[in-house]
Design a protein around this motif. Structure first.
Motif, PDB file in Angstrom:
ATOM      1  N   UNK A 195     -40.190  24.106  20.616  1.00  0.00           N
ATOM      2  CA  UNK A 195     -40.333  22.597  20.623  1.00  0.00           C
ATOM      3  C   UNK A 195     -40.697  21.809  19.761  1.00  0.00           C
ATOM      4  N   UNK A 196     -40.732  22.552  18.173  1.00  0.00           N
ATOM      5  CA  UNK A 196     -40.901  21.780  16.964  1.00  0.00           C
ATOM      6  C   UNK A 196     -39.752  21.988  16.164  1.00  0.00           C
ATOM      7  N   UNK A 197     -39.728  21.003  14.829  1.00  0.00           N
ATOM      8  CA  UNK A 197     -38.780  20.987  14.110  1.00  0.00           C
ATOM      9  C   UNK A 197     -38.624  21.846  12.924  1.00  0.00           C
ATOM     10  N   UNK A 198     -39.004  23.295  13.160  1.00  0.00           N
ATOM     11  CA  UNK A 198     -39.062  24.095  11.987  1.00  0.00           C
ATOM     12  C   UNK A 198     -37.554  24.588  11.820  1.00  0.00           C
ATOM     13  N   UNK A 199     -37.452  24.587  10.486  1.00  0.00           N
ATOM     14  CA  UNK A 199     -35.964  25.054  10.012  1.00  0.00           C
ATOM     15  C   UNK A 199     -35.767  26.573  10.567  1.00  0.00           C
ATOM     16  N   UNK A 200     -36.585  27.633  10.270  1.00  0.00           N
ATOM     17  CA  UNK A 200     -36.423  29.142  10.616  1.00  0.00           C
ATOM     18  C   UNK A 200     -37.404  29.216  11.929  1.00  0.00           C
ATOM     19  N   UNK A 201     -36.898  29.334  13.009  1.00  0.00           N
ATOM     20  CA  UNK A 201     -37.778  29.343  13.792  1.00  0.00           C
ATOM     21  C   UNK A 201     -38.572  30.958  14.150  1.00  0.00           C
ATOM     22  N   UNK A 202     -37.406  31.775  13.786  1.00  0.00           N
ATOM     23  CA  UNK A 202     -37.683  33.191  14.000  1.00  0.00           C
ATOM     24  C   UNK A 202     -38.795  33.557  12.837  1.00  0.00           C
ATOM     25  N   UNK A 203     -38.673  33.248  11.489  1.00  0.00           N
ATOM     26  CA  UNK A 203     -39.833  33.528  10.696  1.00  0.00           C
ATOM     27  C   UNK A 203     -41.076  32.939  10.847  1.00  0.00           C
ATOM     28  N   UNK A 263     -48.526  27.939   4.286  1.00  0.00           N
ATOM     29  CA  UNK A 263     -47.362  27.366   3.563  1.00  0.00           C
ATOM     30  C   UNK A 263     -46.009  27.239   4.274  1.00  0.00           C
ATOM     31  N   UNK A 264     -45.737  28.155   5.139  1.00  0.00           N
ATOM     32  CA  UNK A 264     -44.760  28.075   5.736  1.00  0.00           C
ATOM     33  C   UNK A 264     -44.718  27.150   6.829  1.00  0.00           C
ATOM     34  N   UNK A 265     -45.993  26.935   7.408  1.00  0.00           N
ATOM     35  CA  UNK A 265     -45.941  25.796   8.583  1.00  0.00           C
ATOM     36  C   UNK A 265     -46.263  24.369   8.406  1.00  0.00           C
ATOM     37  N   UNK A 266     -47.161  24.267   7.107  1.00  0.00           N
ATOM     38  CA  UNK A 266     -47.879  23.157   6.720  1.00  0.00           C
ATOM     39  C   UNK A 266     -47.024  22.013   7.040  1.00  0.00           C
TER      40      UNK A 266
END
Length: 201
Positions: free
Chosen positions: A107-115, A175-178
């Motif tokens: 439900x969030x705007x992450x570019x690489x959801x799998x990672x 770093x990947x999530x911040x």
């Protein structure tokens, strides 16, 4: 010849049918003989298990677990009970947080959801291991069995808020999530899953 064969088949059917009818009749007699008897009179024994029941289930505010440890040595029985209870809590937390992580990431705007999902799951395992050191014993009973073994019943708990705070601390620094991390959305997702678990879904 045909009459003889037919007669033989009918005789076989009768022989096969008689044992079945006999077993069925015995079952009906047994059922009727137990009618009106209490479970105790029927040979059933109620077993009381300490540190177990509704008050020891997880709810929307708390993760709980209970288990038993058994040994010829009293302290070993206690250690086994503690280890088994912690494993039970860890299992509940892990399965709950996997759902929270999946729902939050999707439900969030992450570019690489799998990672991001994989990062979240790795973080989850580390946090669970760390937080298990802070679980609180809420019930402990020690008994001795007829064959001389010690049996320890134990229940433990950890506050859901404490766990959520630890996740927030780690997520906000990763770093990947911040960049796309949203605490309010994470908290809402977490609370929804705790509510759902509390209602037994």
């Amino acid at each position: 010849m045909r009459t003889y064969i037919n007669l033989k088949i009918k005789t076989m059917k009768l022989k096969v049918g008689l044992p079945f009818a006999f077993v069925l009749a015995l079952g009906l007699v047994a059922c009727n003989s137990n009618k009106g008897l209490s479970v105790e009179d029927q040979g059933e024994v109620l077993i009381e298990q300490y540190c177990s029941g509704d008050e020891y289930f997880s709810d929307k505010n708390t993760f709980r677990g209970n288990a038993i440890g058994e040994s010829l040595d009293q302290m070993t029985a206690k250690k086994k009970a503690r280890s088994n209870t912690q494993a039970e809590i860890a299992k509940t937390i892990s399965s709950t947080m996997k759902i929270v992580g999946d729902n939050y990431v999707s439900s969030s705007e992450f570019n690489n959801k799998e990672e991001v999902t994989e990062t979240f799951n790795e973080m989850s395992r580390t946090i669970v291991d760390e937080q298990l050191q802070g679980v609180v014993t809420i019930c402990e009973k020690m008994t001795k069995t007829a064959d001389g073994k010690y049996k320890c019943y134990m229940a433990m708990e950890i506050a859901a808020e404490k766990l959520a705070s630890k996740y927030h601390e780690r997520l906000s620094k990763d770093e990947k999530l911040r960049a796309d991390y949203n605490y309010e959305k994470f908290k809402e997702t977490f609370e929804k899953e705790m509510e759902r678990m509390s209602n037994g879904y």
